[in-house]
Write a protein that holds these residues in place. Structure first.
Motif, PDB file in Angstrom:
ATOM      1  N   LEU A 195       0.832  -1.204   0.000  1.00 30.99           N
ATOM      2  CA  LEU A 195       0.000   0.000   0.000  1.00 30.99           C
ATOM      3  C   LEU A 195       0.867   1.254   0.000  1.00 30.99           C
ATOM      4  O   LEU A 195       0.578   2.227  -0.701  1.00 30.99           O
ATOM      5  N   VAL A 196       1.933   1.225   0.788  1.00 30.54           N
ATOM      6  CA  VAL A 196       2.829   2.381   0.824  1.00 30.54           C
ATOM      7  C   VAL A 196       3.443   2.612  -0.564  1.00 30.54           C
ATOM      8  O   VAL A 196       3.496   3.746  -1.055  1.00 30.54           O
ATOM      9  N   LYS A 197       3.854   1.504  -1.182  1.00 31.91           N
ATOM     10  CA  LYS A 197       4.404   1.641  -2.548  1.00 31.91           C
ATOM     11  C   LYS A 197       3.351   2.198  -3.507  1.00 31.91           C
ATOM     12  O   LYS A 197       3.690   2.844  -4.499  1.00 31.91           O
ATOM     13  N   GLY A 198       2.078   1.925  -3.210  1.00 36.58           N
ATOM     14  CA  GLY A 198       1.013   2.428  -4.058  1.00 36.58           C
ATOM     15  C   GLY A 198       0.598   3.850  -3.724  1.00 36.58           C
ATOM     16  O   GLY A 198      -0.364   4.365  -4.290  1.00 36.58           O
ATOM     17  N   GLY A 199       1.286   4.483  -2.789  1.00 38.26           N
ATOM     18  CA  GLY A 199       1.023   5.890  -2.514  1.00 38.26           C
ATOM     19  C   GLY A 199       0.202   6.176  -1.273  1.00 38.26           C
ATOM     20  O   GLY A 199      -0.131   7.324  -0.997  1.00 38.26           O
ATOM     21  N   VAL A 200      -0.139   5.148  -0.517  1.00 42.13           N
ATOM     22  CA  VAL A 200      -0.909   5.366   0.714  1.00 42.13           C
ATOM     23  C   VAL A 200       0.058   5.752   1.840  1.00 42.13           C
ATOM     24  O   VAL A 200       1.186   5.244   1.900  1.00 42.13           O
ATOM     25  N   GLY A 201      -0.381   6.622   2.715  1.00 42.21           N
ATOM     26  CA  GLY A 201       0.448   7.035   3.844  1.00 42.21           C
ATOM     27  C   GLY A 201       0.755   5.863   4.766  1.00 42.21           C
ATOM     28  O   GLY A 201      -0.003   4.899   4.832  1.00 42.21           O
ATOM     29  N   LYS A 202       1.873   5.957   5.469  1.00 42.44           N
ATOM     30  CA  LYS A 202       2.322   4.834   6.293  1.00 42.44           C
ATOM     31  C   LYS A 202       1.311   4.440   7.362  1.00 42.44           C
ATOM     32  O   LYS A 202       1.029   3.268   7.576  1.00 42.44           O
ATOM     33  N   ALA A 203       0.752   5.431   8.060  1.00 41.52           N
ATOM     34  CA  ALA A 203      -0.190   5.128   9.145  1.00 41.52           C
ATOM     35  C   ALA A 203      -1.464   4.501   8.589  1.00 41.52           C
ATOM     36  O   ALA A 203      -1.963   3.496   9.116  1.00 41.52           O
ATOM     37  N   ASP A 204      -1.987   5.088   7.519  1.00 37.82           N
ATOM     38  CA  ASP A 204      -3.184   4.526   6.889  1.00 37.82           C
ATOM     39  C   ASP A 204      -2.919   3.110   6.395  1.00 37.82           C
ATOM     40  O   ASP A 204      -3.773   2.224   6.527  1.00 37.82           O
ATOM     41  N   ALA A 205      -1.767   2.895   5.816  1.00 33.71           N
ATOM     42  CA  ALA A 205      -1.446   1.572   5.269  1.00 33.71           C
ATOM     43  C   ALA A 205      -1.423   0.523   6.373  1.00 33.71           C
ATOM     44  O   ALA A 205      -1.947  -0.588   6.209  1.00 33.71           O
ATOM     45  N   ALA A 206      -0.813   0.864   7.491  1.00 34.46           N
ATOM     46  CA  ALA A 206      -0.749  -0.089   8.599  1.00 34.46           C
ATOM     47  C   ALA A 206      -2.145  -0.427   9.097  1.00 34.46           C
ATOM     48  O   ALA A 206      -2.452  -1.588   9.399  1.00 34.46           O
ATOM     49  N   GLU A 207      -3.006   0.581   9.175  1.00 36.24           N
ATOM     50  CA  GLU A 207      -4.377   0.323   9.619  1.00 36.24           C
ATOM     51  C   GLU A 207      -5.139  -0.523   8.609  1.00 36.24           C
ATOM     52  O   GLU A 207      -5.846  -1.467   8.969  1.00 36.24           O
TER      53      GLU A 207
END
Lengths: 172, 172
Positions: free
Chosen positions: A120-132
């Motif tokens: 998700l992070v590689k796809g442009g999502v923020g780190k916190a959002d991706a973890a959630e």
DNA sequence: GTCTATACCCCGATAGAC
DNA sequence: GTCTATCGGGGTATAGAC
């Protein structure tokens, strides 16, 4: 164990199914049933992790990859009559009182979440959002797999894939 | 059974815990362990159904209700150290080979989905979409509860509530 | 390393006194 | 209805011949 859970699966049965003798099983797994279960959990952690990684590498987006994963799971479950599910889920709820087992199951879930979050992070999502989001992706897949096994049908997994793709789409 | 699963819980232990004798247990549950388990599943079906209905009645939207439900589950699990989970989930994966047990678990899940789907329809979601969303709502809550128990922390349930509210928000 | 035999325990379920 | 005692079987794990 992925068929009957931890307590419901005897070592004698495992030995018979593997065409091994009980003595051989204890020769290679001196820790007995628990060591066998921990090995099975580690194997499953790797196996499903590879399915996740492969789907994420092949598909054009994380959302599409989760749909592909859900379909792959449904096909796998259907192939043997919805009997063989996720060994981590199947053993986790029976062994919450054993710290070693609980932590092994927790490691498997965390590993899978890490794979999803990285993608998700590689796809442009923020780190916190991706973890959630990774929490919900893995939890929904586990829950849908359980639901599909109980219902003996793929619908729960198919709609879970669809809704996860939709949810991820709102973040990209 | 919600603590150790079906196979891991002996009738003798249940009798001791309930301060009853083994003979009394078999007097009231002549069907033995299976009848006891089916009764427990039916009880849980009713109990969680009431939590769902109460949340949906109190909150302003189905999405908010699912967040409230997830929080209520997290508080309930935390209260006893994350030991007592959902008895339906805990027994389902161990008893897939028994049609009576599998169907009882399936009925519980279907009942819960029906409550969610009805609320969504009342909130303006189309019937087909509501039925599909109910699958994902219940599956995600089950998966998040399992994840929270393994991790001994509420995070999985809290983010599941948040994401379910977001998903439902895209349909209203 | 592979096998058989077995120790020891707890399981679900039942019998039968009270 | 409540209780104790017990049956038959299966569980995990080990011992020791080969």
């Amino acid at each position: 164990m992925q068929r009957q859970g931890y307590e419901g699966t005897g070592i004698k049965l495992i030995a018979r199914e593997a065409k091994a003798t009980l003595g051989s099983v204890y020769h290679f797994f001196p820790g007995g049933k628990k060591e066998l279960a921990l090995t099975a959990i580690a194997f499953s952690e790797k196996e499903f992790g590879e399915l996740l990684s492969a789907s994420l590498a092949q598909e054009s987006s994380p959302g599409a990859a989760m749909e592909a994963c859900a379909r792959a799971l449904a096909d796998y479950l259907a192939a043997d009559g919805w009997a063989d599910g996720c060994p981590v889920t199947a053993t986790a709820l029976e062994t919450l009182g054993d710290d070693d087992m609980r932590e092994a199951c927790g490691r498997a879930f965390a590993h899978w979440r890490g794979i999803v979050a990285d993608a998700l992070v590689k796809g442009g999502v923020g780190k916190a959002d991706a973890a959630e989001l990774a929490y919900t992706v893995i939890a929904a897949l586990e829950g849908a797999e359980l639901t599909a096994q109980v219902a003996r049908g793929p619908e729960a997994l198919h709609v879970a894939g669809k809704h996860l793709a939709r949810l991820l789409g709102t973040y990209a």
